[in-house]
Design a protein around this motif. Structure first.
Motif, mmCIF file in Angstrom:
data_model
loop_
_atom_site.group_PDB
_atom_site.id
_atom_site.type_symbol
_atom_site.label_atom_id
_atom_site.label_comp_id
_atom_site.label_asym_id
_atom_site.label_seq_id
_atom_site.Cartn_x
_atom_site.Cartn_y
_atom_site.Cartn_z
ATOM 1 N N GLY A 1 -6.185 -5.581 1.091
ATOM 2 C CA GLY A 1 -6.478 -4.248 0.911
ATOM 3 C C GLY A 1 -5.188 -3.752 0.034
ATOM 4 N N SER A 2 -5.114 -2.422 -0.166
ATOM 5 C CA SER A 2 -3.227 -2.378 -0.764
ATOM 6 C C SER A 2 -3.101 -0.790 -0.348
ATOM 7 C CB SER A 2 -3.801 -1.954 -2.139
ATOM 8 O OG SER A 2 -2.411 -1.290 -2.690
ATOM 9 N N VAL A 3 -2.422 -0.371 -0.617
ATOM 10 C CA VAL A 3 -1.412 0.889 0.103
ATOM 11 C C VAL A 3 -1.513 1.955 -0.912
ATOM 12 C CG1 VAL A 3 0.840 -0.493 1.733
ATOM 13 C CG2 VAL A 3 1.086 0.582 -0.741
ATOM 14 N N ASN A 4 -2.014 1.470 -1.720
ATOM 15 C CA ASN A 4 -2.446 2.303 -3.066
ATOM 16 C C ASN A 4 -4.248 3.116 -2.436
ATOM 17 O OD1 ASN A 4 -1.042 0.196 -4.524
ATOM 18 N ND2 ASN A 4 -1.538 1.874 -6.320
ATOM 19 N N GLY A 5 -4.442 2.284 -1.485
ATOM 20 C CA GLY A 5 -6.196 2.821 -1.006
ATOM 21 C C GLY A 5 -5.644 3.835 -0.367
ATOM 22 N N LYS B 1 -9.832 0.585 -3.751
ATOM 23 C CA LYS B 1 -9.322 -0.017 -2.147
ATOM 24 C C LYS B 1 -9.224 0.827 -1.894
ATOM 25 C CE LYS B 1 -7.224 -3.944 -4.107
ATOM 26 N NZ LYS B 1 -7.735 -5.517 -3.460
ATOM 27 N N ALA B 2 -9.303 1.799 -1.984
ATOM 28 C CA ALA B 2 -9.805 2.980 -1.256
ATOM 29 C C ALA B 2 -11.277 3.613 -0.178
ATOM 30 C CB ALA B 2 -9.315 4.928 -1.148
ATOM 31 N N GLY B 3 -12.938 3.236 -1.921
ATOM 32 C CA GLY B 3 -13.455 2.283 -0.845
ATOM 33 C C GLY B 3 -13.357 1.118 0.164
ATOM 34 N N LEU B 4 -12.646 0.488 -0.256
ATOM 35 C CA LEU B 4 -12.282 -0.608 0.427
ATOM 36 C C LEU B 4 -12.466 -0.962 2.094
ATOM 37 C CD1 LEU B 4 -13.704 -3.927 0.227
ATOM 38 C CD2 LEU B 4 -11.190 -4.460 -0.184
#
Length: 257
Positions: free
Chosen positions: A143-147, A160-163
């Motif tokens: 994922g990412s810190v963007n999430g 990425k938040a959905g992930l």
């Protein structure tokens, strides 16, 4: 270490960057790895480099945006290795934000979500029966810190938040069936995603408490931990591997955009 001796592993988007580093790391610890990528040449290059080191690696073209392609990749992993123990979801898409949110393009938005989020869903759906059968199955998504916080890139961040959410709900569903599901939330990593845009990731290193950006191997090490039996009692977890940026984020967005 040989934590993955006898394991069958599938890594998406493993032709370069983080995916390639993950494939190398797991193979170095004994895994048989199906190196998948939508770019046939890139997948072949990664797999060939692994074989030169004495590792077992097979390349396979896979577009996570297509169910048939994903199903074929999973079937090939099982046919080739006789089992599938670990799935690493690494594929993503990210388009630059429009200057104004109301000018965002539907097609670009949909592609980011389709590859970054729905692609992981397609892979998990295809792999899950085999991961259950292995008795030691694990899914690790990159994922990412963007999430987790605002670093720009609306569609990519939403995906990425959905992930993150999918990781938690799937962990609850798959846990009783013996499969663990976790996510590594990556900060800025030195990959072609930066250099191909003519950007230098070191431009943002001073924003990180550890005063450097990540290397693909940093993420690969975290993925290897979460995929291994060392993490046997960890599921539904989101592990930031981000040099501390989500702890102290200050001013990143304006510099990185």
């Amino acid at each position: 270490m040989t934590r993955f001796e006898g394991y069958g592993v599938l890594v998406t988007a493993a032709g370069q960057g983080i995916g390639a580093a993950v494939a190398h790391r797991l193979a170095a610890e004994g895994a048989q790895v199906l190196v998948t990528d939508v770019d046939e040449e890139a997948a072949g290059k990664t797999a060939a480099g692994m074989r030169e080191l004495g590792h077992r690696a097979v390349e396979f073209v896979c577009d996570v945006g297509e169910r048939a392609s994903v199903d074929a990749a999973v079937a090939h992993a099982v046919d080739t290795f006789g089992r599938l123990d670990v799935l690493v979801n690494n594929a993503y898409a990210c388009h630059p934000d429009a200057p104004l949110f109301e000018d965002e393009d539907d097609e670009a938005w949909a592609r980011d979500l389709d590859i970054s989020l729905t692609g992981a869903y397609r892979c998990a759906r295809a792999a899950l029966p085999h991961l259950v059968a292995s008795g030691r199955g694990a899914i690790v998504s990159v994922g990412s810190v963007n999430g987790l916080q605002d670093f720009g890139c609306h569609a990519y961040s939403a995906a990425k938040a959905g992930l993150v959410s999918l990781t938690r709900t799937l962990a609850g569903h798959a846990g009783p069936r013996g499969v663990r599901v976790n996510l590594v939330a990556s900060g800025t990593v030195r990959t072609p995603a930066w250099t191909d845009r003519g950007r230098n990731p070191d431009d943002v290193r001073e924003l990180y408490p550890l005063r450097r950006v990540g290397e693909p191997e940093d993420i690969a090490a975290a993925v290897a931990f979460l995929a291994s039996r060392d993490a046997a009692w960890i599921t539904g977890a989101v592990l930031p591997v981000d040099g501390g940026i989500t702890a102290v984020n200050t001013g990143f967005k304006g510099i990185a955009d």
